[in-house]
Design an enzyme around this catalytic site. Structure first.
Site, PDB file in Angstrom:
ATOM      1  N   TYR A   1      -3.950   8.419 -16.413  1.00  0.00           N
ATOM      2  CA  TYR A   1      -5.359   8.062 -16.252  1.00  0.00           C
ATOM      3  C   TYR A   1      -6.179   8.574 -17.443  1.00  0.00           C
ATOM      4  CZ  TYR A   1     -10.200   8.446 -14.823  1.00  0.00           C
ATOM      5  OH  TYR A   1     -11.566   8.381 -14.813  1.00  0.00           O
TER       6      TYR A   1
ATOM      7  N   LYS B   1      -8.050   6.360 -20.692  1.00  0.00           N
ATOM      8  CA  LYS B   1      -9.459   6.428 -21.097  1.00  0.00           C
ATOM      9  C   LYS B   1      -9.578   6.853 -22.558  1.00  0.00           C
ATOM     10  CE  LYS B   1     -11.738   5.423 -17.288  1.00  0.00           C
ATOM     11  NZ  LYS B   1     -12.922   4.565 -17.183  1.00  0.00           N
TER      12      LYS B   1
END
Ligand code: UDP
Length: 332
Positions: A140, A144
């Site tokens: 995750y 980003k």
């Protein structure tokens, strides 16, 4: 401004849309409704579509004469990103590339992007400044960070202007009482604790009480979702073609898991049962933002930094919407 808000039916997205609409912007929400809620979109147009549909996004931007894009459309569960990284690279990375390509084709040059404290991984220095090395420890956070790098490269090569806003723990609900947090499954601490107060869950499990912190539980920086919305609007005004700004958005203060549970007890008046359980993999002991850069660059100050106040706004939402957006109007 004419603003396309991608992922505007989600938690932070919907609060930001409400803020932009109230400020008089012309907003179009684009969302696939995979985790968002159509009921959370008010006062603007909702287009249901996929982030991967570059042609549709391009057409929407051209025909809508869009000035700027805000991008909230991402999966955001750390644990799931470890067990199903393909989902994260496909949506968060490939989907963002599709959006960037649509912007390039439609010559839209301003982008505000939801980034995260997870890009820092296990920081050495707390409070965390933006100069802290970005070494994410899960897919995750890495997904980003890849988008932050893509935006920097698009800025240098194609003149994109962008803001990467690195959120700490988004919390609370809109003052209007109409918007709030509604995830399925819910994994975040404050809504889970409040669901115990509502009688929907029996007890809270504290993920580890043997950390090197004053009460042994993890410390996080909970920032009110309305403050995040305000920061997005400010960031949009500061963006310049061909350059980017990357700022932390937190309250600047930390609260431990036990402190959150105590705040929820005091706000709700319920004796919320809680038990200490094992640590959750990948949880750093302490994550607190240094927010001085956001203050300097955006003129932004979090208005809700008292944790009881943040919890009180969340409680108002959960008590009046016990089933989230599925609650019938007027219940509670
Ligand atoms: N947490 C907990 N019990 C829960 C959910 C979360 O003790 O049922 C802890 C978690 O380990 C972390 C903090 O609460 O230290 C905030 O977790 P959350 O999932 O809300 O946000 P994160 O910090 O992972 O983005």
């Amino acid at each position: 401004m004419r603003i396309l808000v991608v992922g505007g039916a989600g938690y932070v997205g919907s609060h930001t849309v409400a803020h932009l609409v109230a400020a008089g912007h012309d907003v179009t929400v684009y969302d696939d409704l995979s985790t968002g809620h159509a009921e959370s979109v008010h006062g603007c147009r909702l287009v249901v579509g996929s982030l991967h549909d570059t042609d549709r996004l391009t057409t929407l931007m051209r025909e809508g004469d869009i000035d700027a894009v805000m991008h909230f459309a991402a999966f955001a569960l750390v644990g799931e990103s470890v067990t199903d990284p393909a989902k994260y690279y496909s949506n968060n990375v490939a989907g963002s590339l599709s959006l960037l390509e649509a912007m390039r084709a439609a010559d839209v040059r301003r982008l505000v992007f939801s980034s995260t404290t997870a890009t820092y991984g296990q920081p050495e220095h707390v409070p965390i400044r933006e100069t802290e090395p970005q070494q994410p420890i899960n897919p995750y956070g890495f997904s980003k960070l890849v988008v932050e790098r893509m935006m920097a490269d698009y800025a240098a090569a194609y003149g994109l202007g962008y803001a990467a806003l690195r959120y700490f723990n988004a919390a609370g609900a809109a003052a209007s009482g109409q918007l709030g947090e509604d995830h399925d499954p819910e994994t975040h601490l404050i809504p889970l604790v409040l669901k115990v107060a509502l009688g929907q869950r029996e007890a809270v499990t504290v993920f580890g009480d043997d950390y090197d912190t004053p009460d042994g539980t993890c410390i996080r920086d909970y920032v009110h979702v309305d403050d995040l919305a305000d920061a997005h609007a400010r960031a949009l005004e500061q963006i310049e073609d061909g350059s980017g700004l990357c700022v932390n958005l937190g309250s600047g203060t930390g609260a431990s898991v036990w402190e959150i549970i105590e705040a929820c007890r005091s706000v709700t008046g319920h004796n919320i049962p809680a038990n200490a359980g094992p640590r959750r993999a990948g949880d750093p002991p302490r994550l607190v933002a240094d927010v001085s850069l956001a203050s300097r660059l955006l003129g932004w100050q979090p208005r809700h930094s008292v944790i009881e106040h943040i919890v009180a706004t969340a409680w108002r939402w959960h008590a009046s919407h016990p089933l989230g957006y599925r609650s019938a109007p007027g219940t509670g």
